[in-house]
Design a protein around this motif. Structure first.
Motif, short mmCIF file in Angstrom:
data_model
loop_
_atom_site.label_atom_id
_atom_site.label_comp_id
_atom_site.label_asym_id
_atom_site.label_seq_id
_atom_site.Cartn_x
_atom_site.Cartn_y
_atom_site.Cartn_z
N PHE A 1 0.83 -1.20 0.00
CA PHE A 1 0.00 0.00 0.00
C PHE A 1 0.87 1.26 0.00
O PHE A 1 0.63 2.20 -0.76
N MET A 2 1.90 1.30 0.85
CA MET A 2 2.75 2.48 0.95
C MET A 2 3.52 2.71 -0.34
O MET A 2 3.72 3.85 -0.77
N GLU A 3 3.99 1.65 -0.97
CA GLU A 3 4.75 1.80 -2.21
C GLU A 3 3.84 2.08 -3.40
O GLU A 3 4.20 2.82 -4.31
N GLY A 4 2.64 1.49 -3.40
CA GLY A 4 1.73 1.68 -4.52
C GLY A 4 0.84 2.90 -4.40
O GLY A 4 0.39 3.44 -5.40
N GLY A 5 0.56 3.33 -3.16
CA GLY A 5 -0.21 4.54 -2.95
C GLY A 5 -1.72 4.36 -2.87
O GLY A 5 -2.44 5.33 -2.64
N SER A 6 -2.19 3.10 -3.04
CA SER A 6 -3.63 2.88 -2.98
C SER A 6 -3.91 1.41 -2.72
O SER A 6 -3.05 0.55 -2.90
N ILE A 7 -5.15 1.13 -2.28
CA ILE A 7 -5.58 -0.26 -2.07
C ILE A 7 -5.54 -1.02 -3.39
O ILE A 7 -5.13 -2.18 -3.46
N ASN A 8 -5.97 -0.36 -4.46
CA ASN A 8 -6.02 -1.00 -5.77
C ASN A 8 -4.61 -1.41 -6.22
O ASN A 8 -4.38 -2.52 -6.68
N ALA A 9 -3.64 -0.49 -6.07
CA ALA A 9 -2.27 -0.79 -6.47
C ALA A 9 -1.68 -1.90 -5.60
O ALA A 9 -0.96 -2.77 -6.09
N ALA A 10 -2.00 -1.87 -4.31
CA ALA A 10 -1.50 -2.91 -3.40
C ALA A 10 -2.06 -4.28 -3.79
O ALA A 10 -1.35 -5.28 -3.77
N ALA A 11 -3.35 -4.30 -4.15
CA ALA A 11 -3.96 -5.57 -4.56
C ALA A 11 -3.29 -6.12 -5.81
O ALA A 11 -3.03 -7.33 -5.91
N ASP A 12 -3.00 -5.25 -6.76
CA ASP A 12 -2.32 -5.69 -7.98
C ASP A 12 -0.95 -6.26 -7.67
O ASP A 12 -0.54 -7.29 -8.23
N ARG A 13 -0.22 -5.61 -6.78
CA ARG A 13 1.13 -6.07 -6.44
C ARG A 13 1.11 -7.44 -5.75
O ARG A 13 1.98 -8.27 -5.98
N LEU A 14 0.12 -7.62 -4.89
CA LEU A 14 0.06 -8.84 -4.09
C LEU A 14 -0.72 -9.97 -4.76
O LEU A 14 -0.71 -11.10 -4.27
N GLY A 15 -1.38 -9.66 -5.88
CA GLY A 15 -2.21 -10.68 -6.54
C GLY A 15 -3.44 -11.03 -5.72
O GLY A 15 -3.90 -12.18 -5.73
N ARG A 16 -3.97 -10.06 -4.98
CA ARG A 16 -5.15 -10.27 -4.16
C ARG A 16 -6.26 -9.33 -4.59
O ARG A 16 -6.05 -8.43 -5.40
N THR A 17 -7.45 -9.52 -4.02
CA THR A 17 -8.55 -8.61 -4.30
C THR A 17 -8.45 -7.41 -3.36
O THR A 17 -7.79 -7.46 -2.31
N GLN A 18 -9.12 -6.32 -3.72
CA GLN A 18 -9.12 -5.14 -2.86
C GLN A 18 -9.71 -5.42 -1.48
O GLN A 18 -9.14 -4.98 -0.47
N PRO A 19 -10.83 -6.16 -1.39
CA PRO A 19 -11.36 -6.46 -0.05
C PRO A 19 -10.38 -7.26 0.80
O PRO A 19 -10.30 -7.05 2.01
N GLN A 20 -9.63 -8.17 0.18
CA GLN A 20 -8.65 -8.95 0.93
C GLN A 20 -7.56 -8.04 1.51
O GLN A 20 -7.17 -8.18 2.68
N VAL A 21 -7.08 -7.11 0.70
CA VAL A 21 -6.05 -6.20 1.17
C VAL A 21 -6.60 -5.31 2.27
O VAL A 21 -5.94 -5.06 3.29
N SER A 22 -7.84 -4.85 2.11
CA SER A 22 -8.46 -4.00 3.14
C SER A 22 -8.56 -4.75 4.46
O SER A 22 -8.31 -4.18 5.54
N ARG A 23 -8.93 -6.04 4.40
CA ARG A 23 -9.04 -6.83 5.63
C ARG A 23 -7.67 -7.02 6.29
O ARG A 23 -7.55 -6.94 7.52
N LEU A 24 -6.63 -7.25 5.48
CA LEU A 24 -5.29 -7.40 6.03
C LEU A 24 -4.82 -6.12 6.72
O LEU A 24 -4.25 -6.16 7.81
N LEU A 25 -5.09 -4.99 6.10
CA LEU A 25 -4.68 -3.71 6.69
C LEU A 25 -5.49 -3.41 7.95
O LEU A 25 -4.96 -2.88 8.94
N GLY A 26 -6.77 -3.75 7.93
CA GLY A 26 -7.60 -3.55 9.11
C GLY A 26 -7.13 -4.39 10.28
O GLY A 26 -7.08 -3.93 11.42
N ALA A 27 -6.78 -5.66 9.99
CA ALA A 27 -6.30 -6.54 11.05
C ALA A 27 -4.96 -6.05 11.59
O ALA A 27 -4.70 -6.11 12.81
N LEU A 28 -4.10 -5.55 10.70
CA LEU A 28 -2.81 -5.02 11.14
C LEU A 28 -2.99 -3.79 12.03
O LEU A 28 -2.31 -3.64 13.05
N GLU A 29 -3.93 -2.94 11.66
CA GLU A 29 -4.19 -1.73 12.44
C GLU A 29 -4.70 -2.11 13.83
O GLU A 29 -4.29 -1.52 14.84
N ALA A 30 -5.56 -3.13 13.89
CA ALA A 30 -6.07 -3.58 15.18
C ALA A 30 -4.95 -4.17 16.03
O ALA A 30 -4.90 -3.96 17.25
#
Length: 316
Positions: free
Chosen positions: A12-41
């Motif tokens: 996310f930090m390198e790509g600048g957005s959830i969409n870019a992070a999802a593309d980099r990781l080969g995941r969906t946007q909701p999956q990346v959002s859940r990972l970031l939410g869990a990390l924040e918690a």
């Protein structure tokens, strides 16, 4: 902490957005959002704010990411080393040195070694001498080049070459008409000097003290190349490492011999814990040969010799 969450933060930090992070990781946007939410918690404090329907890192989030980035870099290095072992790679050299050394010596040695061994590869980590001291024992490397003194229990040292300091100025400077610039000539003249923590600055200050004077400081920088460039613009006179002066030479710059001589001992450093492979020894030989050629090379008559005699060149 969950490694996948940390990787999602980096993407996310390198790509600048959830969409870019999802593309980099080969995941969906909701999956990346859940990972970031869990990390924040898990972190226990806000990592993000929402600005115009986009996530933006908080100040705490940026501070946290600085540590995450270093941790993931170390993990990346583990994977890199594992791949090297798996492939039985023995022709890669990781070099730790200052940028001006790369310009003056390494390029020639790398070109030769590449011709001799097409499989040769290298990683060049360019750092200031002060940074090299701080990073010893913390960063992996095969070969380093720096200036004495250097005290560390984790390295072995072998001599390379002795380089003399030179006076650097604009060609219109009154002292540019001389073949040799002395410490007495510098008394009362505006100077561009390295910062007090550098070896060269300490030696320059000691030379001034011997004649009962102090340098007239106009500009100060920890970077020797910057000091030379400022001096070449007519902003003062610099006393510089001969290698640094050579690497930063530009039109309008005058380089003259400086007396009394300030000699800088360049050395090779090797990590004690790492077994040296033959390609490193061959690389050392090529660099030393390039250094010896540099100190003996003729220079145009308008420029005094930049360098001094070679130091002892026993096998490393």
């Amino acid at each position: 902490m969950n490694l996948k969450g940390l990787e999602a933060l980096r993407a996310f930090m390198e790509g600048g957005s959830i969409n870019a992070a999802a593309d980099r990781l080969g995941r969906t946007q909701p999956q990346v959002s859940r990972l970031l939410g869990a990390l924040e918690a898990e972190a226990g404090f806000p990592l993000f704010t929402r600005e115009k329907r986009r996530l933006a890192p908080t100040l705490e989030g940026r501070e946290f990411y600085a540590y995450v980035e270093r941790a993931l870099y170390s993990l990346d290095e583990v994977g890199y080393e594992a791949r090297k072992i798996h492939q039985r790679q023995r022709r890669h050299v990781r070099i730790l040195t200052a940028p001006h050394v790369t310009n003056v010596l390494l390029a020639e040695a790398i070109a030769t070694l590449t011709e001799e061994s097409p499989a040769f590869t290298a990683t060049i980590d360019a750092r200031s001498r002060l940074d090299i001291e701080l990073w010893l024992g913390h960063e992996p490397f095969d070969l380093g080049i720096t200036v004495l003194p250097l005290n560390s229990d984790v390295i072995e040292i072998a001599p390379m070459v002795t380089v003399s300091a030179v006076a650097v100025m604009h060609e219109s400077h009154p002292l540019a008409a001389r073949d040799v610039v002395t410490i007495d000539d510098l008394i009362g003249l505006p100077m561009v000097l390295n910062s007090p923590r550098t070896v060269l600055r300490q030696r320059v200050d000691a030379t001034f003290r011997k004649v009962g004077a102090e340098p007239l400081l106009r500009l100060e920088t920890p970077n020797g190349v910057v000091a030379c460039e400022l001096a070449a613009r007519g902003l003062g006179l610099a006393v510089a490492d001969g290698f640094v002066a050579r690497s930063s030479f530009q039109p309008g710059m005058a380089i003259r011999r400086f007396e009394p001589s300030i000699d800088l001992e360049y050395v090779f450093i090797f990590p004690r814990w790492r077994r040296r492979n033959p390609i490193v020894d061959r690389f050392v030989t090529l660099i030393r040969e390039a250094a010896l050629r540099a100190v003996s090379r003729d220079h145009p008559p308008t420029t005094a010799p930049l360098l001094s005699k070679p130091s002892g060149s026993g096998a490393p």
